[in-house]
Design an enzyme around this catalytic site. Sequence first.
Site, PDB file in Angstrom:
ATOM      1  N   GLY A 103      -0.466  -3.790 -16.236  1.00 26.58           N
ATOM      2  CA  GLY A 103      -0.886  -3.450 -17.584  1.00 26.58           C
ATOM      3  C   GLY A 103      -0.587  -2.026 -17.989  1.00 26.58           C
ATOM      4  N   ARG A 193       4.896   6.103  -8.410  1.00 25.61           N
ATOM      5  CA  ARG A 193       4.484   5.542  -7.133  1.00 25.61           C
ATOM      6  C   ARG A 193       5.694   4.922  -6.427  1.00 25.61           C
ATOM      7  NH1 ARG A 193      -1.021   2.251  -8.418  1.00 25.61           N
ATOM      8  NH2 ARG A 193       0.385   0.727  -9.365  1.00 25.61           N
ATOM      9  N   ARG A 200       1.508  -8.178  -4.633  1.00 26.20           N
ATOM     10  CA  ARG A 200       0.079  -8.266  -4.324  1.00 26.20           C
ATOM     11  C   ARG A 200      -0.333  -9.707  -4.038  1.00 26.20           C
ATOM     12  NH1 ARG A 200      -1.790  -3.904  -7.782  1.00 26.20           N
ATOM     13  NH2 ARG A 200       0.044  -2.732  -8.407  1.00 26.20           N
ATOM     14  N   ASP A 280      -6.039  -8.497  -6.783  1.00 27.05           N
ATOM     15  CA  ASP A 280      -4.831  -7.947  -7.393  1.00 27.05           C
ATOM     16  C   ASP A 280      -4.562  -6.523  -6.932  1.00 27.05           C
ATOM     17  OD1 ASP A 280      -7.258  -7.727  -9.173  1.00 27.05           O
ATOM     18  OD2 ASP A 280      -5.989  -6.240 -10.146  1.00 27.05           O
ATOM     19  N   ASN A 281      -5.482  -5.949  -6.162  1.00 30.14           N
ATOM     20  CA  ASN A 281      -5.287  -4.611  -5.602  1.00 30.14           C
ATOM     21  C   ASN A 281      -5.040  -4.656  -4.097  1.00 30.14           C
ATOM     22  OD1 ASN A 281      -5.717  -3.463  -8.117  1.00 30.14           O
ATOM     23  ND2 ASN A 281      -7.905  -3.143  -7.776  1.00 30.14           N
TER      24      ASN A 281
END
Length: 528
Positions: A103, A193, A200, A280-281
Amino acid sequence: MRPLTFDNRFVRELPGDPIRHNYTRQVSDCLWSAVQPTPVKDPQLIAYSAEVAEMLGLTATDMQDRELIQTLGGNGMLDGMFTYATRYGGHQFGHWAGQLGDGRAILLGELVHGGKRFELQLKGAGETPYSRSADGRAVLRSSLREFLCSEAMYHLGVPTTRALSLVKTGDQVVRDMFYDGHPQLEPGAIVCRVAPSFTRFGHFELLASREEFALLKRLIGFTLDRDFADWWPSTGLTLDVNDPAPELIEAWFEEVCARTAVMIAHWMRVGFVHGVMNTDNMSILGLTIDYGPYGWIDNFDPGWTPNTTDAQGRRYCFGRQPDIARWNLERLAEALGTLLPSTQGLADGIATYDQTYFRALTSSLADKFGFERWQEGDGELINQIFEFMTRAEIDQTLFFTQLAQIDLQQPQVSTLQNAFYTQKGWQDFNQDIQTWLMTYCQRLTQSQQSLAQRQHRMATANPVYVLRNYLAQEAIDLATAGDNSRLLELLEVLRHPYTLQPGKEKFAEKRPDWARQKAGCSMLSCSS
């Protein structure tokens, strides 16, 4: 600057969103959406990791190149880049959230250097189809924390994604830091990053939930072929990238479980709390990913969470992280199980997680306490001191660095006094801990280790410097005022976390009283 080599396999080999217009929507039957970063006013590079730059084939001169800085700020693209956001779902705080996706993160492509592949991703680069009505931006405070922590964790020896750069955008971003109806303008920033893959658990979960099974098979095959190329041949099985065999999927899941267990054991070793362990992390590679409302344990407290959103339930508190990782793996197993004739192999993977975590944790605890090896009865001894540390408010990091200085023949609890946060804690528990020290030293005298060997073992497991929340907040406050000196100083100190650095003693001190309840030092929100 010299040209960089990009080989964007993810977008080349996996189906993309046919809609190229950038607006928030539900996306189906694909894994990515093409989207360009939203340009910013005045990108300024305020920090970068020299080691990550070198890993990517970039020199110090390259990092000052205007074209590269513009790219890292979202204002352009280098030759060979292709920008996109990926589609995934996830369980958030224990509940299925459906489609989530990148997002506020936009990938720049896959850079190839030195025979290795790296995905580059700008966090805070603008809206994507997955922004869920948000602005896709990030602010300086969260970006600085992510940049510093990515590099700090790497040097602590914790599996992690990396960070190349921190860029101030010159724009202001509106954020309600604690979701309490008091939004403010804050300086915007973007972190670049870096990881071999940002895939994920949620990528697989969403496809299974939408019954896009053919695409789920393709994603598994692609992930094995690209991201586990150094592992899957060891299974002796053949890989069909469009239809991987059930046996290979089961073996791969077991590998994911093992990598995740090792990562979590490292978190527990150094006192790190992720703060938002949604599926999702969770990285498929077993890397620490998405540094949001994270924190380090100051006074030892298994129930502590840095996340204001989790303040009531404490789902993601320090002590629950091993169980939550297991729960997340079970959700991944459910997704993979939609392709398998039996789930027994997946159950074996969960058992591997349990076994691997126990081995990794007990090994790290043995090192932290200076034992040559884990023995029966050590668990009881360690649980006892952890209980005292919790009740007496004792700093975890300082406790272990000072424990290494204990005289085994005449142990004195006064050696540990500086690790206590309150006079009451010292008065109430110093005698209990003195008694514990006598038993602990008797345990150590059973070993054949020399003093130097024991202290070396402990020094390699117990950092002197960690990114304490108040240190990060001090750097944020100064950087917000235009002073990057503390950010750069911390970046350098945290490159050598296990070595006492003359003149840097202030970074090894326990949390000061003023930081106990200060915003940003004790609790944080998920606000970007």
